[in-house]
Design a protein around this motif. Sequence first.
Motif, mmCIF file in Angstrom:
data_model
loop_
_atom_site.group_PDB
_atom_site.id
_atom_site.type_symbol
_atom_site.label_atom_id
_atom_site.label_comp_id
_atom_site.label_asym_id
_atom_site.label_seq_id
_atom_site.Cartn_x
_atom_site.Cartn_y
_atom_site.Cartn_z
ATOM 1 N N TRP A 27 42.934 40.148 18.120
ATOM 2 C CA TRP A 27 42.677 39.777 16.728
ATOM 3 C C TRP A 27 43.354 38.453 16.385
ATOM 4 C CZ3 TRP A 27 44.051 45.236 14.433
ATOM 5 C CH2 TRP A 27 43.022 46.135 14.759
ATOM 6 N N GLN A 28 44.567 38.241 16.916
ATOM 7 C CA GLN A 28 45.273 36.996 16.632
ATOM 8 C C GLN A 28 44.505 35.800 17.179
ATOM 9 O OE1 GLN A 28 48.519 37.011 14.929
ATOM 10 N NE2 GLN A 28 47.789 34.918 14.631
ATOM 11 N N ASN A 29 43.983 35.918 18.396
ATOM 12 C CA ASN A 29 43.201 34.829 18.993
ATOM 13 C C ASN A 29 41.932 34.565 18.194
ATOM 14 O OD1 ASN A 29 45.138 34.684 21.016
ATOM 15 N ND2 ASN A 29 43.979 36.012 22.410
ATOM 16 N N LEU A 30 41.256 35.640 17.780
ATOM 17 C CA LEU A 30 40.044 35.472 16.985
ATOM 18 C C LEU A 30 40.351 34.827 15.638
ATOM 19 C CD1 LEU A 30 38.294 38.921 17.640
ATOM 20 C CD2 LEU A 30 37.613 36.702 18.553
ATOM 21 N N PRO B 56 41.113 31.788 9.998
ATOM 22 C CA PRO B 56 42.518 31.368 9.890
ATOM 23 C C PRO B 56 43.272 32.043 8.746
ATOM 24 C CG PRO B 56 41.087 29.465 10.198
ATOM 25 C CD PRO B 56 40.195 30.638 9.945
ATOM 26 N N SER B 57 42.574 32.417 7.681
ATOM 27 C CA SER B 57 43.271 33.055 6.560
ATOM 28 C C SER B 57 43.821 34.427 6.917
ATOM 29 C CB SER B 57 42.327 33.179 5.364
ATOM 30 O OG SER B 57 41.195 33.977 5.695
ATOM 31 N N ARG B 58 43.368 35.017 8.035
ATOM 32 C CA ARG B 58 43.858 36.329 8.479
ATOM 33 C C ARG B 58 44.766 36.211 9.702
ATOM 34 N NH1 ARG B 58 42.795 39.212 4.002
ATOM 35 N NH2 ARG B 58 40.709 40.136 3.905
ATOM 36 N N ALA B 59 45.364 35.042 9.908
ATOM 37 C CA ALA B 59 46.131 34.806 11.135
ATOM 38 C C ALA B 59 47.507 35.464 11.129
ATOM 39 C CB ALA B 59 46.283 33.305 11.381
ATOM 40 N N TYR C 261 53.263 34.079 8.535
ATOM 41 C CA TYR C 261 53.085 32.798 7.874
ATOM 42 C C TYR C 261 53.593 32.905 6.441
ATOM 43 C CZ TYR C 261 50.069 30.934 11.575
ATOM 44 O OH TYR C 261 49.580 30.480 12.760
ATOM 45 N N THR C 262 54.338 31.907 6.022
ATOM 46 C CA THR C 262 54.724 31.828 4.616
ATOM 47 C C THR C 262 53.490 31.500 3.793
ATOM 48 O OG1 THR C 262 56.906 31.018 5.258
ATOM 49 C CG2 THR C 262 56.236 30.681 2.958
ATOM 50 N N PRO C 263 53.268 32.180 2.673
ATOM 51 C CA PRO C 263 52.077 31.891 1.858
ATOM 52 C C PRO C 263 51.959 30.406 1.537
ATOM 53 C CG PRO C 263 53.169 33.860 1.047
ATOM 54 C CD PRO C 263 54.066 33.292 2.105
ATOM 55 N N GLY C 264 50.747 29.887 1.739
ATOM 56 C CA GLY C 264 50.495 28.472 1.493
ATOM 57 C C GLY C 264 50.640 27.589 2.704
ATOM 58 N N LEU D 230 35.387 41.702 3.100
ATOM 59 C CA LEU D 230 35.215 42.774 4.078
ATOM 60 C C LEU D 230 34.210 42.378 5.154
ATOM 61 C CD1 LEU D 230 35.841 45.856 4.715
ATOM 62 C CD2 LEU D 230 33.687 46.318 3.585
ATOM 63 N N TYR D 231 33.082 41.776 4.754
ATOM 64 C CA TYR D 231 32.072 41.371 5.727
ATOM 65 C C TYR D 231 32.612 40.305 6.679
ATOM 66 C CZ TYR D 231 28.264 43.926 3.479
ATOM 67 O OH TYR D 231 27.449 44.915 3.003
ATOM 68 N N GLN D 232 33.437 39.388 6.174
ATOM 69 C CA GLN D 232 34.003 38.368 7.053
ATOM 70 C C GLN D 232 34.920 38.995 8.099
ATOM 71 O OE1 GLN D 232 35.335 34.597 5.305
ATOM 72 N NE2 GLN D 232 34.469 35.225 3.350
ATOM 73 N N ASP D 233 35.747 39.967 7.686
ATOM 74 C CA ASP D 233 36.575 40.686 8.663
ATOM 75 C C ASP D 233 35.706 41.464 9.635
ATOM 76 O OD1 ASP D 233 38.827 39.722 7.417
ATOM 77 O OD2 ASP D 233 39.181 41.537 6.242
#
Length: 548
Positions: free
Chosen positions: A32-35, A41-44, A50-53, A130-133
């Motif tokens: 999941w991290q690689n994907l 990238p917003s779900r990395a 990651y610090t927000p922002g 949800l669809y993007q995930d």
Amino acid sequence: MALPKLTVDQVSSRFKRYDQLLQRRSTYEQKWQNLAHLMRPSRASIRWHYTPGTPRTQQLFDGTALQASHDLASALSGSFTSTEFQFFGLKMRYQPLNEDWETQMWLEEVAQRMFLALQQSNFGSESNQLYQDLVVFGTGCMWMESIIAPSGGFGGLRFRTMPPGKYVITEEFDGTIRTVGREFSLPAHACVSQWGEAVSEKIREKAKQSPDDMIPVLHTMQPFKDKQSDRQQFESRYFEKESKTELAAKAYRNFRYLVPRWDKASDEEYGSGQGDVAYPDTASLNRAVEMRFKQWAKAIDPPILTVDDGVIGKLRMTAGTRTVVRNLDAVREFQTSAKFDVAQFQESQLRQMIRNAFFADQIQLPDKPYMTAFEIQSLLEIMQRRLGPQLGRLKEEYAKPLLSFVFEEMWQAGEIPPPPPMMEQAQAQGLATIDVQYESPLTRVQRTSMVTAIERTLQVAGPLAAVDPNVIDNLDTDATFREMAEANDVPAKLLRNVDSRDQIRQSRQEAEAARNEAEMGQLQSGNMKNMAQAAQAAGMVAKDGATQ
């Protein structure tokens, strides 16, 4: 319904089970991290924090996969569960009820109220997440809840999509997801505001001194058997993760999580998405573009070769400077001989393969000024065939439990009108099961193909009827019209029920018969008058009234 608090041993057992599910999930996290780095990238923040922002696209050199996955998610959100048009209808499983006009009107009214509740909620934005995930990671998770209005009644619906790596799941015997645990964080003051005295003393002190410090919270939901009603219910419990203090416990009649999977192996719990299909090409393209950027830098600002001790002083490369050399051949550019045309050709192929992995060739309209209705229908049929298995799973694991939740919440809150008498009688006999009929463009293709078949049959019947009118006797025109009206989503309130239709026909026939009878009476009266006049003229009647 409130539940009694768990004992210390039971709480420890809950956390132990959660840790075991975390261990089972760990094998998916690196994938999941690689994907996420290449497509979402917003779900990395799965294995890395990651610090927000903070920018999360440092390792991303090409956005083809990101854009293609976003387009597929938007196409599904806009065509399968869109909030712009009513994507579902309700039908009774017992077919005679569907022929009852009052039942049809009630089903339409209920479906419209349910859809309005979805429109007035945040379902549209959260479902797109949800669809993007789903298309990238293969698994999505959404929390559902109903809001209590200040007056105590139904205040609407609220949804929230959970990021991957923040929840765990496990399957039941039938393959459905009925157990979910998730982690999230709330500010200390929000914890005290939500759960009051149930929070630990440490958190209450922190809410006073540092109210914005984030507190990790664990939420679990799993089924249990209610001993009084002998019905399966679901218990929802919140815990402070550090102190393992139970914050709240409540029982629900329905499961509050939606966990659809895009595709799934029989021996796995988490699904796989189109991101798994596109990952090899995406990683190759990302690496190729990175290498090409390096070659571009060399071509724009090439390295310099100098003869040993051929430059006096320092080599100056800025404009207007002077470099002293021992001979003119002491300094020259380094020729890399990079083949940019070959690199661009390979990149174009990889981009096309990535787009095809996310069905870009099916979900995008052709580059044409116009399209005929037949071309649009053909395109939708292709999408139906390509996305058929995924749509079937989405119906079962996403749309069906979603609409069941909305119906039950609104029914319990009194937001749904009482059913008609015929339906209440059927309910007493156990025949009042309601099924969902999806109205999205992708699911409507199957029914429009039936309408097309009927229209083609009618086109063939016209020339045959001109030769032999008896061929029309094979066609039930009433059934044909109603079947086409239903397939074309004509509202039931625009169609008369069968009894009203028959009464209108009977009244029309009686009026026609009365009119014909009156015309016949007038004709007979006129004939009698004409005969009398003719007889008198011929002298057949004596002056005294006797017949000669």
